[in-house]
Design a protein around this motif. Structure first.
Motif, mmCIF file in Angstrom:
data_model
loop_
_atom_site.group_PDB
_atom_site.id
_atom_site.type_symbol
_atom_site.label_atom_id
_atom_site.label_comp_id
_atom_site.label_asym_id
_atom_site.label_seq_id
_atom_site.Cartn_x
_atom_site.Cartn_y
_atom_site.Cartn_z
ATOM 1 N N ASN A 324 0.814 -1.219 0.000
ATOM 2 C CA ASN A 324 0.000 0.000 0.000
ATOM 3 C C ASN A 324 0.850 1.273 0.000
ATOM 4 O OD1 ASN A 324 -3.086 -0.622 0.325
ATOM 5 N ND2 ASN A 324 -2.017 -2.130 1.612
ATOM 6 N N ALA A 325 2.166 1.125 -0.263
ATOM 7 C CA ALA A 325 3.091 2.256 -0.435
ATOM 8 C C ALA A 325 3.219 3.127 0.807
ATOM 9 C CB ALA A 325 2.670 3.108 -1.635
ATOM 10 N N ASP A 326 2.905 2.581 1.981
ATOM 11 C CA ASP A 326 3.127 3.308 3.230
ATOM 12 C C ASP A 326 4.501 2.861 3.744
ATOM 13 O OD1 ASP A 326 3.162 4.486 5.711
ATOM 14 O OD2 ASP A 326 1.103 3.916 6.236
ATOM 15 N N TYR A 327 5.555 3.463 3.177
ATOM 16 C CA TYR A 327 6.907 2.961 3.401
ATOM 17 C C TYR A 327 7.404 3.242 4.821
ATOM 18 C CZ TYR A 327 6.675 2.407 -1.608
ATOM 19 O OH TYR A 327 6.292 2.039 -2.853
ATOM 20 N N LYS A 328 6.881 4.296 5.428
ATOM 21 C CA LYS A 328 7.274 4.583 6.798
ATOM 22 C C LYS A 328 6.839 3.449 7.731
ATOM 23 C CE LYS A 328 6.827 8.025 10.489
ATOM 24 N NZ LYS A 328 6.198 9.296 10.908
ATOM 25 N N LYS A 329 5.550 3.062 7.604
ATOM 26 C CA LYS A 329 5.031 1.962 8.414
ATOM 27 C C LYS A 329 5.713 0.647 8.039
ATOM 28 C CE LYS A 329 1.696 3.275 11.285
ATOM 29 N NZ LYS A 329 1.713 2.916 12.724
ATOM 30 N N ALA A 330 5.913 0.469 6.752
ATOM 31 C CA ALA A 330 6.566 -0.764 6.293
ATOM 32 C C ALA A 330 7.952 -0.887 6.918
ATOM 33 C CB ALA A 330 6.664 -0.774 4.768
ATOM 34 N N LEU A 331 8.704 0.237 6.938
ATOM 35 C CA LEU A 331 10.045 0.227 7.517
ATOM 36 C C LEU A 331 9.991 -0.041 9.019
ATOM 37 C CD1 LEU A 331 13.064 0.645 7.081
ATOM 38 C CD2 LEU A 331 12.722 3.094 7.506
ATOM 39 N N GLU A 332 8.951 0.516 9.677
ATOM 40 C CA GLU A 332 8.793 0.305 11.117
ATOM 41 C C GLU A 332 8.640 -1.185 11.436
ATOM 42 O OE1 GLU A 332 5.315 1.167 14.436
ATOM 43 O OE2 GLU A 332 5.634 2.649 12.820
ATOM 44 N N TYR A 333 7.784 -1.885 10.674
ATOM 45 C CA TYR A 333 7.573 -3.318 10.920
ATOM 46 C C TYR A 333 8.747 -4.156 10.436
ATOM 47 C CZ TYR A 333 2.902 -2.652 12.725
ATOM 48 O OH TYR A 333 1.846 -2.277 13.510
ATOM 49 N N LYS A 334 9.460 -3.629 9.420
ATOM 50 C CA LYS A 334 10.664 -4.342 8.975
ATOM 51 C C LYS A 334 11.723 -4.307 10.079
ATOM 52 C CE LYS A 334 12.539 -6.660 5.616
ATOM 53 N NZ LYS A 334 11.933 -7.926 5.181
ATOM 54 N N ASP A 335 11.835 -3.143 10.747
ATOM 55 C CA ASP A 335 12.781 -3.025 11.866
ATOM 56 C C ASP A 335 12.387 -3.954 13.018
ATOM 57 O OD1 ASP A 335 14.268 -1.184 10.501
ATOM 58 O OD2 ASP A 335 13.361 0.574 11.461
ATOM 59 N N LEU A 336 11.077 -3.988 13.340
ATOM 60 C CA LEU A 336 10.604 -4.881 14.399
ATOM 61 C C LEU A 336 10.880 -6.344 14.037
ATOM 62 C CD1 LEU A 336 7.182 -3.185 15.268
ATOM 63 C CD2 LEU A 336 9.177 -3.354 16.775
ATOM 64 N N TYR A 337 10.682 -6.646 12.760
ATOM 65 C CA TYR A 337 10.961 -7.999 12.266
ATOM 66 C C TYR A 337 12.434 -8.339 12.465
ATOM 67 C CZ TYR A 337 11.267 -11.915 8.951
ATOM 68 O OH TYR A 337 11.500 -13.139 8.370
ATOM 69 N N ALA A 338 13.321 -7.391 12.115
ATOM 70 C CA ALA A 338 14.767 -7.612 12.228
ATOM 71 C C ALA A 338 15.173 -7.776 13.702
ATOM 72 C CB ALA A 338 15.528 -6.454 11.594
ATOM 73 N N GLU A 339 14.585 -6.946 14.592
ATOM 74 C CA GLU A 339 14.890 -7.055 16.021
ATOM 75 C C GLU A 339 14.475 -8.419 16.572
ATOM 76 O OE1 GLU A 339 12.995 -3.819 17.992
ATOM 77 O OE2 GLU A 339 14.189 -2.272 16.979
ATOM 78 N N MET A 340 13.289 -8.894 16.138
ATOM 79 C CA MET A 340 12.818 -10.194 16.618
ATOM 80 C C MET A 340 13.698 -11.319 16.081
ATOM 81 S SD MET A 340 10.810 -11.877 18.539
ATOM 82 C CE MET A 340 9.608 -10.638 19.008
ATOM 83 N N ILE A 341 14.123 -11.175 14.832
ATOM 84 C CA ILE A 341 15.044 -12.165 14.253
ATOM 85 C C ILE A 341 16.324 -12.229 15.091
ATOM 86 C CG2 ILE A 341 16.670 -12.500 12.342
ATOM 87 C CD1 ILE A 341 14.164 -13.642 11.528
ATOM 88 N N GLN A 342 16.845 -11.051 15.467
ATOM 89 C CA GLN A 342 18.081 -10.996 16.256
ATOM 90 C C GLN A 342 17.858 -11.620 17.636
ATOM 91 O OE1 GLN A 342 21.140 -9.949 15.219
ATOM 92 N NE2 GLN A 342 21.854 -10.763 17.177
ATOM 93 N N PHE A 343 16.695 -11.325 18.220
ATOM 94 C CA PHE A 343 16.378 -11.859 19.538
ATOM 95 C C PHE A 343 16.319 -13.388 19.506
ATOM 96 C CE2 PHE A 343 13.379 -13.133 22.884
ATOM 97 C CZ PHE A 343 13.964 -12.506 23.978
ATOM 98 N N ILE A 344 15.611 -13.921 18.505
ATOM 99 C CA ILE A 344 15.504 -15.378 18.358
ATOM 100 C C ILE A 344 16.864 -15.975 18.055
ATOM 101 C CG2 ILE A 344 14.521 -17.231 16.949
ATOM 102 C CD1 ILE A 344 12.037 -15.458 16.581
#
Length: 665
Positions: A324-344
């Motif tokens: 939906n081209a909301d790149y700010k939100k997309a980047l926010e969840y991408k960062d959360l995804y990356a943090e969770m990947i690092q945590f796991i």
């Protein structure tokens, strides 16, 4: 809105029933009920599940109940796994349980514990370790002969092989699981096996075959009302339909799965289903519903603290905002995804390091093998120059083997001789022990004769002396009283002599037993009539409890003597106005005979000594009646001959029950 973990009304009712039983049962039964409560609350309430498991462990350990202690430890491991994914502690508790089940040879509990360990490794993404433990569990289940756990474990192994891309092995185990389920005609197991086959065919790209298997699985799960399984089948069918662009059919399936998940109040299932629905709505262009479902999926995942489900939700929301081209939100969840990947990843570092070490060791071994092969080739090219030397070595080795053989033969001969001597010594020791026992029995036998014959004979002597020397000074009433006492002494003497004779004959194998069909009712009635005078004098009621007459195969004289001794004791130790019950029950493989009284009872410290001649147990009755102490010993001899058992239950002040169990012939 996300739901909390709660119990179904029927589950809650079962748990309440268990908590009520916990109050009523004896201590030795409590660890089992406490473990059932811990398992019941496992997916519902962490605090309660842990409390019950902790109590089960402590009580089982105090009672030295190793089986329930192991189950409690396993439950604590599962609680750590389910609530917080604390795999380290989960494994620690499960391995403690495994040590107990292994040392105590509890095969069923050992297999269940290994399954729990395998599941922890599987959830922690250590597929190889999980596979090894599932295989170990499968071997144990096959030994027990229980089909259901074998079929379940084959299914799990097939799924793991599928995850590890070993599709050939996966198909073998999954097909075996399906065949086994069909053979035992178990719809639950068959539905699970069909579901796994659906996953296999979907991975192989055979979507039509996958849909066919999954439809069959769904039909069976609807038939048996397996709501968890229905959600699972509907979601996978929906995902395959979605991949084939059959979006409206996919939507119908995911919607039904969501409704059932809400009924089940299963937060994790609701999270997964909401995510699937959100992605279907996204494909259909309904962004509002898509976002609502994806946020619900994330909320539920967070409430379960399932890190991998949270990771999936972050990924789905990233995809939604990116499309939906909301790149700010997309980047926010991408960062959360990356943090969770690092945590796991941090949590799995130790396991990954071990995996890398294992891979390194395998590579090192392969290099060593290659080097050895090259060395072997060089060695073979030089063999023709070493032929003579090799022949010499062969001859030397042959001589060495001959010498070793002779030495071994000499050693074996000595060992066999020593073993024979040891056997002879053991036999001599056993014979000495038996002689000691017989001497002890003989001494006790003479002690009983000396003690118990003395009283009646003294009474006879005294009475005769009075009649001879003092008859002019004795009134008729006094003579009557002394005659009554004398009669009692003579009867007791007669009983003693009869028991002594029977016991002596049983010890010298002098009794000839004749098995015949005997009416238990007649035995009861005969003995009731025999003691009629005694019971009337003490106002004791003898009652016979038999729904119908029971025929037993036994020696009539022996069984009659047993019942006579038990009834005599009951009359002796029952207060005036009491009652004695003669009872018989016929079971599948045995006959049970009970002689029950409500007399004075027997002290706990005397119960274990009643049937042993080395412990004299003659006690005065309620009318000061005396006894020989041999009656019960004789009873045990006769019952042992019939391959039966005689036991006693007693409570001071409430009476005693002597129970005879005879096998059916």
């Amino acid at each position: 809105m996300c739901i909390n973990h709660t119990a179904f009304p029927q589950d809650e009712e079962k748990l309440i029933t268990l908590e009520t039983r916990l109050i009523l049962v004896k201590d030795h039964e409590k660890p089992h009920i406490l473990n059932l409560l811990a398992e019941g609350y496992l997916h519902i309430d962490y605090d309660r599940a842990w409390k019950w498991a902790e109590r089960a462990e402590n009580l089982a350990r105090a009672l030295n109940n190793k089986r329930e202690e192991a189950i409690a430890l396993r439950n604590k491991g599962r609680i750590n796994q389910v609530w917080g994914a604390d795999y380290e502690n989960a494994l620690s508790y499960c391995f403690q349980a495994l040590n107990i089940t292994d040392s105590m040879q509890f095969d069923m509990e050992k297999a269940e514990t290994i399954m729990a360990i395998a599941h922890i490794y599987e959830e922690a993404s250590d597929q190889f370790q999980a596979l090894n433990f599932y295989k170990e569990a499968l071997i144990l289940w096959e030994k027990t002969g229980y089909a259901a756990p074998v079929i379940k474990t084959q299914n799990k192994i097939g799924q793991l092989y599928l995850n590890l891309n070993n599709n050939e092995q996966a198909l073998i185990y999954l097909q075996n699981s399906l065949n086994g389920a069909e053979e035992v005609k178990n719809d639950t197991l068959k539905a699970s096996a069909l579901y796994s086959m659906g996953i296999y065919y979907n991975k192989m790209g055979s979507h039509t075959k996958a849909l066919d298997e999954l439809k069959l699985s769904l039909e069976l799960r609807r038939k048996i009302e397996d709501k968890d399984g229905i959600v699972e089948s509907l979601n996978l069918l929906g995902k395959i339909r979605s991949s084939l662009n059959q979006l409206h059919q996919a939507l119908i399936m995911h919607k039904e799965a969501k409704q059932i998940s809400e009924i089940l109040k299963d937060t994790l299932k609701l999270s997964r289903t909401a995510n699937y629905l959100g992605m279907v709505y996204l494909q259909l262009g309904n962004n509002e519903k898509s976002l609502s479902e994806l946020k619900l999926g994330l909320d539920c995942a967070i409430s379960t603290n399932d890190r991998r489900q949270i990771l999936n939700s972050y990924d789905y929301l990233y995809t939604f905002y990116a499309i939906n081209a909301d790149y700010k939100k997309a980047l926010e969840y991408k960062d959360l995804y990356a943090e969770m990947i690092q945590f796991i990843s941090n949590e799995e570092d130790n396991r990954e390091l071990e995996g890398e070490r294992a891979k390194y060791n395998v590579a090192q071994k392969e290099s060593e093998i290659a080097f050895l092969k090259k060395t072997q080739e060089l060695r073979e090219s030089e063999l023709h120059n070493e032929q003579v030397f090799r022949n010499f070595l062969i001859v030397s080795l042959l001589l060495t083997f001959v010498i070793l053989g002779l030495l071994y033969y000499n050693f074996k001969s000595k060992k066999d001789l020593n073993e024979k001597l040891a056997d002879v010594n053991q036999q001599i020791n056993r014979q000495n022990a038996e002689l000691n026992r017989l001497n002890t029995t003989k001494d006790k036998f003479f002690s009983i004769i000396a003690h118990d014959l003395k009283g009646p004979i003294n009474s006879l002597s005294s009475f005769s002396d009075l009649l001879i020397n003092h008859n002019s000074h004795i009134s008729q009433d006094e003579i009557k009283t002394m005659a009554t006492d004398l009669t009692s002494s003579v009867k007791n003497l007669s009983t003693l002599l009869e028991n002594l004779l029977n016991w002596a004959r049983s010890q010298t194998k002098g009794i000839q037993y004749t098995l015949e069909s005997i009416s238990l009712l007649k035995i009861f009635e005969t003995n009731k009539e025999l003691f009629e005078t005694s019971t009337k004098s003490k106002n004791i009621d003898i009652r016979i409890h038999l729904d119908q007459d029971i025929e037993i195969m036994a020696d009539k004289n022996a069984i009659d003597a047993v019942i006579r001794n038990l009834v005599s004791n009951a009359v002796k130790f029952t207060h005036p106005g009491g009652e004695i019950i003669l009872e018989g029950n016929e079971w599948k493989d045995s006959i049970e005979i009970n002689v029950r009284d409500n007399g004075i009872g027997i002290r706990r410290d005397q119960l274990d000594k009643l049937f042993k001649i080395e412990h004299k147990n003659s006690t005065k009755g309620t009318y000061d009646e005396s006894g020989t102490g041999l009656g019960l010993i004789l009873c045990k001899e006769f019952i042992d001959y019939h391959q039966g058992k005689i036991t006693v239950e007693s409570e001071i002040g409430k009476g005693s029950t002597f129970r005879i169990t005879l096998p059916k012939h």
